[in-house]
Write a protein that holds these residues in place. Structure first.
Motif, PDB file in Angstrom:
ATOM      1  N   PHE A 160       5.341  -3.099  14.697  1.00 27.75           N
ATOM      2  CA  PHE A 160       4.552  -3.317  13.871  1.00 27.75           C
ATOM      3  C   PHE A 160       2.987  -3.212  14.669  1.00 27.75           C
ATOM      4  CE2 PHE A 160       7.287  -6.756  11.852  1.00 27.75           C
ATOM      5  CZ  PHE A 160       7.919  -6.099  11.031  1.00 27.75           C
ATOM      6  N   ASP A 197      -3.388  -2.308  11.887  1.00 26.91           N
ATOM      7  CA  ASP A 197      -3.513  -2.288  10.440  1.00 26.91           C
ATOM      8  C   ASP A 197      -2.347  -3.078   9.910  1.00 26.91           C
ATOM      9  OD1 ASP A 197      -5.459  -0.434  10.244  1.00 26.91           O
ATOM     10  OD2 ASP A 197      -4.213   1.246   9.722  1.00 26.91           O
ATOM     11  N   TYR A 217       0.647 -10.784  -0.811  1.00 28.41           N
ATOM     12  CA  TYR A 217       0.392  -9.659  -1.285  1.00 28.41           C
ATOM     13  C   TYR A 217       0.377  -9.290  -2.748  1.00 28.41           C
ATOM     14  CZ  TYR A 217       0.676  -7.070   3.228  1.00 28.41           C
ATOM     15  OH  TYR A 217       0.310  -6.405   4.457  1.00 28.41           O
ATOM     16  N   THR A 266      -1.922  -1.735   4.104  1.00 24.84           N
ATOM     17  CA  THR A 266      -0.579  -1.764   3.922  1.00 24.84           C
ATOM     18  C   THR A 266      -0.367  -1.835   2.438  1.00 24.84           C
ATOM     19  OG1 THR A 266      -0.745  -4.083   4.494  1.00 24.84           O
ATOM     20  CG2 THR A 266       0.222  -2.615   5.997  1.00 24.84           C
ATOM     21  N   GLU A 267      -1.387  -1.854   1.625  1.00 23.65           N
ATOM     22  CA  GLU A 267      -1.161  -1.896   0.139  1.00 23.65           C
ATOM     23  C   GLU A 267      -0.308  -0.898  -0.473  1.00 23.65           C
ATOM     24  OE1 GLU A 267      -3.954  -2.348  -3.899  1.00 23.65           O
ATOM     25  OE2 GLU A 267      -4.706  -1.856  -2.189  1.00 23.65           O
ATOM     26  N   LEU A 274       8.082  -7.098   6.164  1.00 23.18           N
ATOM     27  CA  LEU A 274       6.841  -6.921   6.373  1.00 23.18           C
ATOM     28  C   LEU A 274       6.211  -7.509   7.636  1.00 23.18           C
ATOM     29  CD1 LEU A 274       5.427  -7.883   2.817  1.00 23.18           C
ATOM     30  CD2 LEU A 274       5.727  -5.589   3.436  1.00 23.18           C
ATOM     31  N   THR A 303       2.401   0.467   0.805  1.00 20.34           N
ATOM     32  CA  THR A 303       3.748   0.562   1.142  1.00 20.34           C
ATOM     33  C   THR A 303       4.535  -0.948   1.148  1.00 20.34           C
ATOM     34  OG1 THR A 303       2.729   0.233   3.381  1.00 20.34           O
ATOM     35  CG2 THR A 303       3.385   2.252   2.711  1.00 20.34           C
ATOM     36  N   TRP A 304       3.663  -2.047   0.819  1.00 17.40           N
ATOM     37  CA  TRP A 304       4.360  -3.442   1.008  1.00 17.40           C
ATOM     38  C   TRP A 304       5.586  -3.660   0.068  1.00 17.40           C
ATOM     39  CZ3 TRP A 304       4.547  -7.387  -2.636  1.00 17.40           C
ATOM     40  CH2 TRP A 304       3.729  -7.176  -3.766  1.00 17.40           C
ATOM     41  N   GLN A 343       8.896  -1.861   1.349  1.00 17.61           N
ATOM     42  CA  GLN A 343       9.228  -2.092   2.740  1.00 17.61           C
ATOM     43  C   GLN A 343      10.376  -3.202   2.673  1.00 17.61           C
ATOM     44  OE1 GLN A 343       8.665  -0.350   5.245  1.00 17.61           O
ATOM     45  NE2 GLN A 343       6.895   0.721   4.769  1.00 17.61           N
ATOM     46  N   ALA A 380      -2.009  -8.953   7.866  1.00 18.74           N
ATOM     47  CA  ALA A 380      -2.741  -8.230   6.938  1.00 18.74           C
ATOM     48  C   ALA A 380      -4.116  -7.986   7.141  1.00 18.74           C
ATOM     49  CB  ALA A 380      -2.512  -9.173   5.638  1.00 18.74           C
ATOM     50  N   ASP A 440       0.846  -2.255   9.953  1.00 19.32           N
ATOM     51  CA  ASP A 440       1.980  -1.441   9.588  1.00 19.32           C
ATOM     52  C   ASP A 440       2.916  -1.254  10.131  1.00 19.32           C
ATOM     53  OD1 ASP A 440       0.440   0.047  11.017  1.00 19.32           O
ATOM     54  OD2 ASP A 440      -0.002   1.715   9.707  1.00 19.32           O
TER      55      ASP A 440
END
Length: 431
Positions: free
Chosen positions: A185, A189, A317, A339-340, A349, A342-343, A346, A353, A191
């Protein structure tokens, strides 16, 4: 004060004043201030430390060893490697499914040790441009050639590997090693690294096999994988990564780090890593706290906390990105969330954020949240690119739904205010 010291302090104050004017001065909050805040800033993502469960587990661990000595008394190259240190390294190697382990006092020391001592002259280190500062500091002290690739970009990684082989016959002929440095991680970001795809890229692009994959699991250790054993254990890629770093100061709630590698790399670190050679070995108290944390990770309590953390992240999220205010603010470029996209897709997470702001706005939003007693941290240049200042929200296992709703409500309110301000500025002036 001597004349020399007076001159020095005058120079230092000038650069500090300049950093303050630019909004980049690092000025940590007091403990008294933080005590009044709801925590959305610390890295204690499983809330092991803040909840007190780690303290209780540590006391249990200490009771098992009533005759412990506080200090290790020496460097590891002398007689500082005590039995408790050998035991924790054995246990952590087994926990993370590694051949061997070496404990360090911090993740920073561990990364500097690895990247300054292990790659050899003529080797290459290909690294994600967003890797931690400690990796950069290690590489600067090292003897290998370093090459960055674009963040989480498999094609950029492939291109770098091809270019290195095309320009260096020792690499293409399998005589020199290419190291690939990643994180699980990313704290910039929040991500995830596409590790499965990257492993395939490296295998395909370096068919001779003269590469070593390395990963820093600072923010994934304890959070994902069997018993919280991490990102690589989750994917079953232990055999593909020759070097792994697991820190203990994030989800585990204490301090220290462990490098997972083979015995040869461990012995090379003992002989060549200056942070090992010239530092006192970790103390019994430090290692006991880590042992207590790992016992919690492997317990039902640890599993409950991992599940609760992921539920809280999903809730955050969902609450934020489905709001009308967020949609409008994003369209206006007021802020964004890397990360909007892809959240939702996944399997898990990151606890982080990162809300990227317009220039000069990160501090303003942070102050808005602080006034409402919600603590978040800002990340400004040089920690992030100049045009990518952000607030960094860390979700915890013990954050309640009410707390998550509260911080999201404040984000929405601030976005509404910025939208109204933008509308007023865009109106034509009256004649």
């Amino acid at each position: 004060m001597s004349v020399g010291l007076d001159i020095l302090c005058h120079k230092l104050q000038a650069v500090l004043d300049n950093r303050r004017e630019e909004g980049r001065l690092i000025d940590p909050p007091s403990a008294a201030t933080l005590a009044q805040m709801t925590d959305f800033g610390s890295n204690d993502s499983l809330s092991l430390s803040s909840s007190g469960v780690l303290s209780t587990a540590l006391l249990r661990e200490l009771l098992k060893h009533p005759n412990f000595t506080v200090g290790s008394t020496s460097s590891r190259i002398l007689d500082g490697t005590k039995q408790y240190l050998e035991d924790i390294e054995r246990d952590l190697a087994q926990f993370h499914r590694a051949e061997s382990a070496m404990f360090f006092s911090s993740g920073y020391d561990a990364n500097v040790a690895v990247w300054s001592a292990i790659p050899q002259p003529g080797d290459f280190v290909v690294y994600d441009e967003y890797v931690h500062a400690s990796i950069h500091d290690g590489m600067r002290r090292g003897r290998a050639t370093t090459v960055p690739f674009k963040h989480n970009d498999c094609e950029s990684l492939r291109d770098c590997l091809k270019d290195i082989q095309a320009g260096h016959s020792a690499v293409s002929e399998g005589e020199q090693v290419v190291f690939i440095s990643l994180e699980s991680f990313y704290s910039v970001d929040g991500d995830l690294a596409p590790v499965q795809e990257m492993v395939k890229v490296v295998r395909d692009t370096i068919p001779q096999g003269n590469y070593v994959l390395a990963i820093d699991e600072a923010h994934s250790n304890g959070v994902v994988g069997p018993n919280g054993s991490g990102f690589i254990c989750h994917y079953g890629l232990e055999a593909d990564f020759g070097i792994r770093l697991q820190t203990c100061g994030k989800a585990l709630g204490s301090t220290g780090a462990v490098v997972l590698a083979n015995e040869t790399i461990k012995f090379a670190l003992l002989n060549y890593a200056r942070s090992v050679i010239f530092s006192t070995a970790p103390s019994f108290l430090t290692v006991s706290a880590v042992k207590a944390g790992y016992d919690l990770l492997a317990s039902e309590e640890g599993e409950r906390r991992r599940c609760r953390l992921q539920r809280n992240l999903q809730y955050f999220y969902q609450m934020l990105t489905t709001s009308v205010e967020w949609k409008h603010a994003k369209e206006k470029g007021i802020f964004s969330l890397p990360t909007e996209r892809t959240w939702r897709s996944q399997a898990f997470l990151a606890p982080i954020a990162a809300i990227v702001m317009q220039p000069g706005k990160a501090k303003e939003l942070a102050q808005h949240l602080h006034q409402a007693k919600y603590w978040v941290n800002t990340a400004n240049f040089p920690l992030v690119p100049k045009d990518k200042n952000r607030i960094r929200i860390v979700i915890h296992a013990d954050n309640t739904e009410n707390e998550i709703e509260g911080i999201v409500r404040l984000l929405r309110e601030w976005a509404q205010g910025q939208l109204r301000l933008s509308e007023r500025k865009s109106r034509p002036a009256r004649m």
